[in-house]
Design an enzyme around this catalytic site. Structure first.
Site, PDB file in Angstrom:
ATOM      1  N   GLY A  15       0.806  -1.223   0.000  1.00  0.00           N
ATOM      2  CA  GLY A  15       0.000   0.000   0.000  1.00  0.00           C
ATOM      3  C   GLY A  15       0.831   1.261   0.000  1.00  0.00           C
ATOM      4  O   GLY A  15       0.653   2.151   0.834  1.00  0.00           O
ATOM      5  N   GLY A  18      -0.062   5.038   0.860  1.00  0.00           N
ATOM      6  CA  GLY A  18      -0.635   5.396   2.160  1.00  0.00           C
ATOM      7  C   GLY A  18       0.285   6.276   2.992  1.00  0.00           C
ATOM      8  O   GLY A  18       1.493   6.310   2.785  1.00  0.00           O
ATOM      9  N   ILE A  20       1.274   6.250   6.313  1.00  0.00           N
ATOM     10  CA  ILE A  20       2.337   5.585   7.082  1.00  0.00           C
ATOM     11  C   ILE A  20       3.308   4.890   6.133  1.00  0.00           C
ATOM     12  O   ILE A  20       4.529   4.941   6.318  1.00  0.00           O
ATOM     13  CB  ILE A  20       1.739   4.578   8.091  1.00  0.00           C
ATOM     14  CG1 ILE A  20       0.914   5.306   9.163  1.00  0.00           C
ATOM     15  CG2 ILE A  20       2.837   3.745   8.766  1.00  0.00           C
ATOM     16  CD1 ILE A  20       0.151   4.383  10.112  1.00  0.00           C
ATOM     17  N   ALA A  21       2.772   4.274   5.075  1.00  0.00           N
ATOM     18  CA  ALA A  21       3.616   3.518   4.134  1.00  0.00           C
ATOM     19  C   ALA A  21       4.677   4.402   3.482  1.00  0.00           C
ATOM     20  O   ALA A  21       5.844   4.003   3.363  1.00  0.00           O
ATOM     21  CB  ALA A  21       2.746   2.862   3.064  1.00  0.00           C
ATOM     22  N   ARG A  40      -2.574  -0.519  -5.780  1.00  0.00           N
ATOM     23  CA  ARG A  40      -3.701  -1.125  -6.486  1.00  0.00           C
ATOM     24  C   ARG A  40      -3.709  -0.687  -7.948  1.00  0.00           C
ATOM     25  O   ARG A  40      -4.159  -1.415  -8.813  1.00  0.00           O
ATOM     26  CB  ARG A  40      -5.024  -0.759  -5.810  1.00  0.00           C
ATOM     27  CG  ARG A  40      -5.316  -1.648  -4.602  1.00  0.00           C
ATOM     28  CD  ARG A  40      -6.595  -1.269  -3.916  1.00  0.00           C
ATOM     29  NE  ARG A  40      -6.538   0.107  -3.424  1.00  0.00           N
ATOM     30  CZ  ARG A  40      -7.512   0.697  -2.746  1.00  0.00           C
ATOM     31  NH1 ARG A  40      -8.619   0.050  -2.499  1.00  0.00           N
ATOM     32  NH2 ARG A  40      -7.397   1.934  -2.321  1.00  0.00           N
ATOM     33  N   TYR A 138     -10.798  -1.264  22.904  1.00  0.00           N
ATOM     34  CA  TYR A 138     -12.265  -1.181  22.848  1.00  0.00           C
ATOM     35  C   TYR A 138     -12.961  -2.344  23.564  1.00  0.00           C
ATOM     36  O   TYR A 138     -12.393  -3.417  23.697  1.00  0.00           O
ATOM     37  CB  TYR A 138     -12.742  -1.125  21.388  1.00  0.00           C
ATOM     38  CG  TYR A 138     -12.469   0.217  20.756  1.00  0.00           C
ATOM     39  CD1 TYR A 138     -13.424   1.224  20.801  1.00  0.00           C
ATOM     40  CD2 TYR A 138     -11.249   0.477  20.142  1.00  0.00           C
ATOM     41  CE1 TYR A 138     -13.175   2.462  20.232  1.00  0.00           C
ATOM     42  CE2 TYR A 138     -10.983   1.717  19.575  1.00  0.00           C
ATOM     43  CZ  TYR A 138     -11.952   2.704  19.622  1.00  0.00           C
ATOM     44  OH  TYR A 138     -11.689   3.939  19.070  1.00  0.00           O
ATOM     45  N   TYR A 162     -14.659  -0.749  12.303  1.00  0.00           N
ATOM     46  CA  TYR A 162     -13.278  -0.597  11.814  1.00  0.00           C
ATOM     47  C   TYR A 162     -12.293  -1.185  12.820  1.00  0.00           C
ATOM     48  O   TYR A 162     -11.384  -1.930  12.479  1.00  0.00           O
ATOM     49  CB  TYR A 162     -12.963   0.880  11.546  1.00  0.00           C
ATOM     50  CG  TYR A 162     -11.538   1.112  11.098  1.00  0.00           C
ATOM     51  CD1 TYR A 162     -11.082   0.625   9.876  1.00  0.00           C
ATOM     52  CD2 TYR A 162     -10.630   1.812  11.903  1.00  0.00           C
ATOM     53  CE1 TYR A 162      -9.772   0.834   9.459  1.00  0.00           C
ATOM     54  CE2 TYR A 162      -9.326   2.025  11.499  1.00  0.00           C
ATOM     55  CZ  TYR A 162      -8.898   1.532  10.276  1.00  0.00           C
ATOM     56  OH  TYR A 162      -7.595   1.730   9.877  1.00  0.00           O
ATOM     57  N   LYS A 166      -9.630  -4.402  12.541  1.00  0.00           N
ATOM     58  CA  LYS A 166      -8.202  -4.396  12.873  1.00  0.00           C
ATOM     59  C   LYS A 166      -7.874  -5.499  13.880  1.00  0.00           C
ATOM     60  O   LYS A 166      -6.846  -6.170  13.794  1.00  0.00           O
ATOM     61  CB  LYS A 166      -7.771  -3.031  13.440  1.00  0.00           C
ATOM     62  CG  LYS A 166      -7.881  -1.863  12.493  1.00  0.00           C
ATOM     63  CD  LYS A 166      -7.041  -2.008  11.243  1.00  0.00           C
ATOM     64  CE  LYS A 166      -5.613  -1.564  11.408  1.00  0.00           C
ATOM     65  NZ  LYS A 166      -4.861  -1.525  10.121  1.00  0.00           N
ATOM     66  N   PRO A 191      -0.292   1.617  16.408  1.00  0.00           N
ATOM     67  CA  PRO A 191      -0.229   3.061  16.668  1.00  0.00           C
ATOM     68  C   PRO A 191      -1.539   3.611  17.213  1.00  0.00           C
ATOM     69  O   PRO A 191      -2.623   3.113  16.892  1.00  0.00           O
ATOM     70  CB  PRO A 191       0.046   3.672  15.279  1.00  0.00           C
ATOM     71  CG  PRO A 191       0.194   2.536  14.325  1.00  0.00           C
ATOM     72  CD  PRO A 191      -0.401   1.329  14.974  1.00  0.00           C
TER      73      PRO A 191
END
Length: 347
Positions: A15, A18, A20-21, A40, A138, A162, A166, A191
């Protein structure tokens, strides 16, 4: 870390466009690695190179691209071929208007397993998975002690879709390593809210918080508590988790320090940015107001379960085991704002 010792190693970053990437790619290139990254669509190569240039790096042939999509098997064997390490940073971004949470959960989990399977088959030494604090904090009763890496989000509780995606993706990764890893090593980086320098117009949803404060779109600050971390430190932690012997089979929370309430972020902008912070509203919004707004706005609705909750987490493990040393929350906030101003992304 000398350049020469790394020049024979290829690292795959998934990716590559992105937020962070791109910062991971930047630091890998600066450390002398050959970098391959997946997109992609290969139409975004120019954009990625432009972001790297903004970050001070023009890699030429040290960086190559391969087209691959997490939702399909095609090209993943080619993507990981001859790689020593893989940084699996790509992940489906949050969908606001989903009909069923599986729209986020299934692609996240299947994508992780695709990358791990291909990495194992190609003889990759270690994969570093970009997970999230959402896989930890969570679905628990409120607590004052900081969250650490032994805790997992309770997906049977009230975890948002979401964060659930993860959590289940990271759990699937650890299970795969245990059952079918065949010697492949795994580390995970979790993170908190990621801020820091933006390198182009495409940036993560967390940056919108700072942008919305600066352009006066928020009438005030919801009573939400979060940890923050600079994207440069998140990338640095990925590189440490990639090579450090102590990082094998471990997960690491990435946070700059104590969590803060959003009003503190507004005050940092007000105090340090002068005229650029003229539209920032450094006042706290009543919870009742947010609950009313949530009836019409799905973005606000996602905030409601977080109102008034302490979300403190600790990076003591990364600091102790990997000698990681993050910038302060204030530095991360101001670096975000200054880059948005410099690149004229506030219009």
């Amino acid at each position: 870390m000398t350049t020469n010792s790394n020049s024979d190693k290829i690292v795959l970053v998934t990716g590559g466009a992105g937020y962070i990437a791109v910062h991971c790619i930047l630091q890998l290139l600066q450390a002398g690695y050959q970098v391959r990254t997946t997109l992609r669509s290969l139409n975004r190569q120019t954009e990625v190179r432009a972001m790297l240039k903004e970050g001070g790096c023009e890699p030429g042939e040290q960086l190559t691209f391969v087209q691959a999509d997490l939702s399909a098997d095609a090209q993943w064997n080619q993507a990981v071929s001859d790689c020593t390490y893989v940084l699996h940073v790509a992940s489906p971004t949050p969908i606001l208007h989903y009909k069923h949470e599986d729209e986020m959960i299934i692609p996240a989990r299947e994508g992780v397993l695709r990358v791990l399977r291909a990495s194992r088959d190609a003889g990759v030494k270690r994969v570093v998975l970009t997970s999230a604090i959402g896989a930890i904090v969570y679905g628990h009763p409120p607590q004052t002690a900081p969250y650490e890496e032994t805790t997992w989000t309770n997906v049977t509780g009230k975890a948002p879709a979401y964060q659930k995606s993860k959590t289940l993706a990271e759990k699937a990764a650890w299970e795969f390593i245990k059952q079918e890893g065949d010697g492949l090593e795994l580390s995970a980086v979790n993170p908190v809210t990621v801020l820091g320098p933006v390198l182009g117009p495409d940036y993560s949803h967390s940056i919108h918080l700072i942008k919305n404060l600066l352009i006066g779109q928020l009438p005030g600050c919801p009573k939400i508590n979060s940890g923050f971390v600079d994207v440069r430190d998140v990338a640095d932690l990925h590189l440490r988790a990639m090579t450090h012997p102590a990082a094998k089979s471990e997960r690491f929370i990435a946070t700059a320090g104590e969590s803060v309430w959003l009003i503190e972020i507004a005050k940092i902008l007000k105090t340090h940015l002068g005229q650029y912070a003229g539209k920032v509203k450094a006042r706290e919004l009543p919870n009742a107001l947010l609950r009313i707004a949530a009836l019409k706005d799905p973005m606000v609705k996602a905030m409601v379960p977080l109102l008034g909750r302490m979300m403190n987490a600790t990076s003591a493990k990364a600091i102790r085991l990997l000698d990681w040393s993050p910038r302060s929350t204030q530095e991360a906030v101001l670096a975000t704002a200054e880059s948005l101003i410099r690149l004229q992304l506030l219009d």
